[in-house]
Design an enzyme around this catalytic site. Structure first.
Site, PDB file in Angstrom:
ATOM      1  N   GLY A  42       0.739  -1.153   0.079  1.00  0.00           N
ATOM      2  CA  GLY A  42       0.136  -0.150  -0.012  1.00  0.00           C
ATOM      3  C   GLY A  42       0.899   1.368   0.018  1.00  0.00           C
ATOM      4  O   GLY A  42       0.397   2.282   0.419  1.00  0.00           O
ATOM      5  N   GLY A  43       2.076   1.202  -0.529  1.00  0.00           N
ATOM      6  CA  GLY A  43       2.776   2.500  -0.713  1.00  0.00           C
ATOM      7  C   GLY A  43       3.706   2.666   0.677  1.00  0.00           C
ATOM      8  O   GLY A  43       4.325   3.601   0.528  1.00  0.00           O
ATOM      9  N   PHE A  54      13.312   2.951 -10.778  1.00  0.00           N
ATOM     10  CA  PHE A  54      11.938   3.415 -10.709  1.00  0.00           C
ATOM     11  C   PHE A  54      11.495   3.688 -11.971  1.00  0.00           C
ATOM     12  O   PHE A  54      12.108   4.172 -12.974  1.00  0.00           O
ATOM     13  CB  PHE A  54      12.004   4.757 -10.092  1.00  0.00           C
ATOM     14  CG  PHE A  54      10.568   5.705  -9.767  1.00  0.00           C
ATOM     15  CD1 PHE A  54       9.690   4.869  -9.175  1.00  0.00           C
ATOM     16  CD2 PHE A  54      10.538   6.590 -10.553  1.00  0.00           C
ATOM     17  CE1 PHE A  54       8.411   5.641  -8.774  1.00  0.00           C
ATOM     18  CE2 PHE A  54       9.155   7.480 -10.217  1.00  0.00           C
ATOM     19  CZ  PHE A  54       8.259   6.809  -9.645  1.00  0.00           C
ATOM     20  N   ARG A  56      -5.678 -13.079  -1.757  1.00  0.00           N
ATOM     21  CA  ARG A  56      -7.061 -12.912  -1.196  1.00  0.00           C
ATOM     22  C   ARG A  56      -8.132 -12.531  -2.442  1.00  0.00           C
ATOM     23  O   ARG A  56      -7.494 -12.278  -3.522  1.00  0.00           O
ATOM     24  CB  ARG A  56      -7.229 -11.665  -0.300  1.00  0.00           C
ATOM     25  CG  ARG A  56      -6.715 -10.332  -0.890  1.00  0.00           C
ATOM     26  CD  ARG A  56      -6.979  -9.122   0.033  1.00  0.00           C
ATOM     27  NE  ARG A  56      -6.669  -7.941  -1.076  1.00  0.00           N
ATOM     28  CZ  ARG A  56      -5.720  -7.191  -1.168  1.00  0.00           C
ATOM     29  NH1 ARG A  56      -4.564  -7.713  -0.539  1.00  0.00           N
ATOM     30  NH2 ARG A  56      -5.561  -5.964  -1.926  1.00  0.00           N
TER      31      ARG A  56
END
Ligand code: MV4
Length: 449
Positions: A164-165, A202, A292
């Site tokens: 989630g960053g 990146f 999930r």
């Protein structure tokens, strides 16, 4: 087949699981916190047990109470939904010890995919493309700087325990390395109790495209095509769609093959998602695997006509997958309706829904647990509905989505509906021209809160 499933979750996903169980003739047990006593999942389940106070750690994250509820009601399986305990290795292990089938990943699989550096190394070994970077964890700043110089700036430092960053820092040049390293370590240590980092080149302005897979206990996996989740704000997805406007049949074939290879290499059982970054040249790289069912699973259901919850339950019982890889013929899109004010930096807006009207008509689906008179508690996730629209083309879906959003009435609280209407009118969005950076430059100021 399972006789009774306990749903260790709340909100729309609890309802979603209950609906499929009813169709399959499986009895259901809801668990709920005191804040959720008037929730629909409590009313729609065959049995319901209160497991504690409003805060998640006293209820939906309380493993002992959930296992006790399963024991008391004689449930033979637990469906964890998403969030909460869905990717908790200890909970999966406890279910195993108690002889209750956890409808999700094994503890070993959760551990392996939950550690991002391990997950990446595992996928690389299986032949899945990965971003150039460190071979596993970095031991020192010196090692990181040396590698960054070799692969070229910008690079990104990532927490192996992250997600989630969080615990992630972009490094533009060598001068910024030390500070980025310190910040990422500090943040990940505080958030996850693990400050180990790895490094990658990146990738600038990528798309986030994920492949839905299902694996069975015979070691076979299939994929159900992709979802484009690039429309995110601060790592919160707001809109997802399938097929991706950036996809070609060749790329889908390649990414599908890579996802299946990854899933089969680890003997993945159940529904899962392999997340990829796709750069502007159409090159793709493994990012993370989610073990999930995901929030955005309905768009895949709409285009493939598979009930993914039913598939999860069937493979958990030991049934083999059919094993066809889906090629899309339809389009679908999901807008997440959150109780947040998009005109005020998406500030949470819990409270009572005084009046409500849900849209309908051809190609419109709503997955939601709320109703007129419902009070949204401040303790949980702010998502109150998923508006899912399908159609024959992307243009038709966008037109239909805008129509449905305009029909949607929710009074008493602020919602993200006005934001979604503006998005459906955006020329770049309509052309399918967007990356994960799209919302960084989006003009939120004209949204009527
Ligand atoms: C990246 C990246 C660019 N290059 N890795 C964000 C969440 C975490 N799971 C991984 N993330 C990213 N990893 C490399 N090598 C850009 C992101 C990223 C991102 C990814 C998907 C969706 C939205 C995003 C927003 C900012 C950064």
């Amino acid at each position: 087949m399972f006789k009774k499933i306990l749903i260790a979750n709340r909100g729309e996903i609890a309802l979603r699981v209950i609906r499929t169980c009813r169709e399959m003739g499986i009895k259901t047990v809801a668990v709920y916190s005191k804040a959720d006593k008037d929730s629909l999942h409590v009313k729609f389940a065959d049995e319901a047990i209160c497991i504690g106070e409003a805060p998640s750690r006293e209820s939906y994250l309380n493993m002992t109470r959930i296992i006790s509820a399963a024991e008391i009601t004689n449930a033979d399986a637990i469906h964890p939904g998403y969030g909460f305990l869905s990717e908790n290795a200890e909970f999966s292990e406890i279910c195993r010890e108690y002889g209750i089938k956890f409808i999700g990943a094994s503890p070993e699989m959760i551990d392996q995919m939950g550690d991002k550096a391990t997950a990446k190394a595992t996928m690389k070994k299986a032949g899945v493309p990965t971003v150039p970077g460190s071979d596993g964890l970095l031991k020192s700043v010196a090692e990181g700087k040396k590698l960054a110089k070799k692969i070229g700036y910008p690079v990104i430092l990532k927490a192996t325990a992250g997600g989630g960053g969080r615990g992630m820092r972009i490094v533009k040049n060598e001068d910024g390395f030390q500070k980025a390293w310190d910040d990422a370590r500090q943040e990940s240590g505080a958030a996850f109790g693990n400050d180990a980092l790895y490094l990658e080149k990146f990738i600038e302005e990528p798309r986030h495209i994920e492949i839905q897979i299902v694996g069975d206990n015979k070691g076979r996996a299939c994929h159900l095509s992709e979802r484009d989740c690039s429309i995110q704000r601060r790592h919160q997805k707001l809109v997802e769609e399938t097929p991706s406007p950036a996809m070609t049949p060749e790329l889908r074939e390649e990414m599908g093959k890579a996802a299946i290879a990854g899933a089969e290499a680890i003997g993945y059982e159940g529904a899962g998602t392999i997340e990829f970054l796709v750069d502007k040249y159409g090159k793709f790289y493994f990012m993370e695997m989610n073990t999930r069912i995901q929030v955005e699973h309905p768009i895949t259901e709409e285009v493939t006509d598979f009930d993914l919850i039913k598939e999860q339950i069937k493979v958990a019982w030991g049934e083999p997958i059919i094993g066809i890889n889906y090629t899309p013929k339809l389009y679908a899109m999901e807008c997440r309706i959150n109780a947040e004010d998009p005109a005020r930096d998406f500030r949470p807006s819990p409270g009572k829904i005084t009046n409500m009207h849900m849209p309908g008509g051809h190609g419109v689906r709503i997955d939601s647990h709320v109703y007129a008179g419902y009070v949204i508690p401040p303790n949980y996730d702010s998502m109150i509905a998923k508006l899912i629209v399908s159609g024959q083309s992307r243009e038709e879906v966008i037109t239909r989505m805008k129509r449905a959003l305009e029909e949607f009435v929710i009074e008493g609280i602020k919602t993200t509906i006005p934001f979604h209407i503006k998005l459906m009118e955006d020329e770049q969005f309509k052309k399918g021209k967007f990356t994960t950076a799209f919302l960084e430059t989006f003009d939120f100021s004209k949204i009527q809160g």
